[in-house]
Design a protein around this motif. Structure first.
Motif, mmCIF file in Angstrom:
data_model
loop_
_atom_site.group_PDB
_atom_site.id
_atom_site.type_symbol
_atom_site.label_atom_id
_atom_site.label_comp_id
_atom_site.label_asym_id
_atom_site.label_seq_id
_atom_site.Cartn_x
_atom_site.Cartn_y
_atom_site.Cartn_z
ATOM 1 N N ILE A 251 0.844 -0.965 0.024
ATOM 2 C CA ILE A 251 0.162 0.306 -0.026
ATOM 3 C C ILE A 251 0.737 1.300 -0.332
ATOM 4 O O ILE A 251 0.591 2.402 -0.676
ATOM 5 C CB ILE A 251 -1.093 0.262 0.854
ATOM 6 N N VAL A 252 1.915 1.216 0.924
ATOM 7 C CA VAL A 252 2.674 2.202 0.826
ATOM 8 C C VAL A 252 4.554 1.932 0.699
ATOM 9 O O VAL A 252 4.609 0.836 0.657
ATOM 10 C CB VAL A 252 2.675 2.733 2.376
ATOM 11 N N PHE A 253 4.441 2.450 -0.904
ATOM 12 C CA PHE A 253 5.739 2.141 -1.160
ATOM 13 C C PHE A 253 7.627 2.609 -0.445
ATOM 14 O O PHE A 253 7.106 4.479 -0.656
ATOM 15 C CB PHE A 253 5.801 2.648 -2.895
ATOM 16 N N ILE A 254 7.890 1.826 0.177
ATOM 17 C CA ILE A 254 9.578 2.800 0.510
ATOM 18 C C ILE A 254 10.303 1.783 0.641
ATOM 19 O O ILE A 254 10.230 0.603 0.968
ATOM 20 C CB ILE A 254 8.886 2.401 2.501
ATOM 21 N N PRO A 255 11.304 2.675 -0.350
ATOM 22 C CA PRO A 255 12.641 1.550 -0.741
ATOM 23 C C PRO A 255 13.135 0.947 0.818
ATOM 24 O O PRO A 255 12.977 1.798 1.304
ATOM 25 C CB PRO A 255 13.597 2.875 -1.356
ATOM 26 N N LYS A 256 13.805 -0.189 0.207
ATOM 27 C CA LYS A 256 14.583 -0.787 1.685
ATOM 28 C C LYS A 256 15.376 0.070 1.861
ATOM 29 O O LYS A 256 16.027 0.051 3.098
ATOM 30 C CB LYS A 256 15.420 -1.841 0.832
ATOM 31 N N THR A 257 16.447 0.533 1.309
ATOM 32 C CA THR A 257 17.314 1.496 2.180
ATOM 33 C C THR A 257 16.370 2.678 2.872
ATOM 34 O O THR A 257 16.885 3.288 4.012
ATOM 35 C CB THR A 257 18.136 2.380 1.076
ATOM 36 N N ILE A 258 15.759 3.414 2.721
ATOM 37 C CA ILE A 258 14.627 4.854 2.830
ATOM 38 C C ILE A 258 13.799 3.735 4.138
ATOM 39 O O ILE A 258 14.659 4.399 5.439
ATOM 40 C CB ILE A 258 13.370 4.840 2.601
ATOM 41 N N ALA A 259 13.475 2.464 4.738
ATOM 42 C CA ALA A 259 13.369 1.901 5.534
ATOM 43 C C ALA A 259 14.413 1.222 6.733
ATOM 44 O O ALA A 259 14.425 1.087 7.720
ATOM 45 C CB ALA A 259 12.150 0.878 5.169
ATOM 46 N N LYS A 260 15.036 1.399 5.877
ATOM 47 C CA LYS A 260 16.328 0.423 6.831
ATOM 48 C C LYS A 260 16.770 2.286 7.631
ATOM 49 O O LYS A 260 17.069 1.923 8.495
ATOM 50 C CB LYS A 260 17.654 0.473 6.401
ATOM 51 N N GLN A 261 16.986 2.827 6.740
ATOM 52 C CA GLN A 261 17.431 4.007 7.546
ATOM 53 C C GLN A 261 16.275 5.044 8.977
ATOM 54 O O GLN A 261 16.984 5.196 9.976
ATOM 55 C CB GLN A 261 18.086 5.349 6.305
#
Length: 102
Positions: free
Chosen positions: A3-13
């Motif tokens: 539903i919400v698009f968050i790239p993996k690197t941003i999520a990790k940060q």
């Protein structure tokens, strides 16, 4: 399907930021608890706490300043006054200004 698009690197940060903030808060809380406990066992800390309570109840500025000077003396914050070559201030210039006021 996300539903919400968050790239993996941003999520990790974001996870890293939250973890660091939580760790920092925890360290500050532990330090605060340690300081409170330690100050209860130290006669010096008890005296400083007592003087600060008296300072909060002081009726005049002179009384407040006397208590502040005693606290500074106990904590060693007045040592610079006895060192003429202290690099933290210009002793001659300040002394001259104080003499002008007196």
């Amino acid at each position: 399907f996300d539903i919400v698009f968050i790239p993996k690197t941003i999520a990790k940060q974001l996870v890293l930021v939250v973890a660091l903030q939580t760790g920092l808060v925890t360290i500050q809380q532990i330090w605060s608890i340690f300081y409170s406990l330690f100050s209860n066992f130290s006669s010096r800390s008890r005296l400083i706490r007592q003087l600060r309570r008296q300072q909060n109840k002081a009726d005049t500025q002179d009384e407040w300043m006397d208590l502040a000077e005693r606290i500074d003396n106990i904590q060693g914050n007045d040592v610079w006054r006895t060192q003429p070559d202290c690099p933290l201030y210009e002793r001659e210039r300040i002394s001259a200004r104080v003499d002008d006021f007196l």
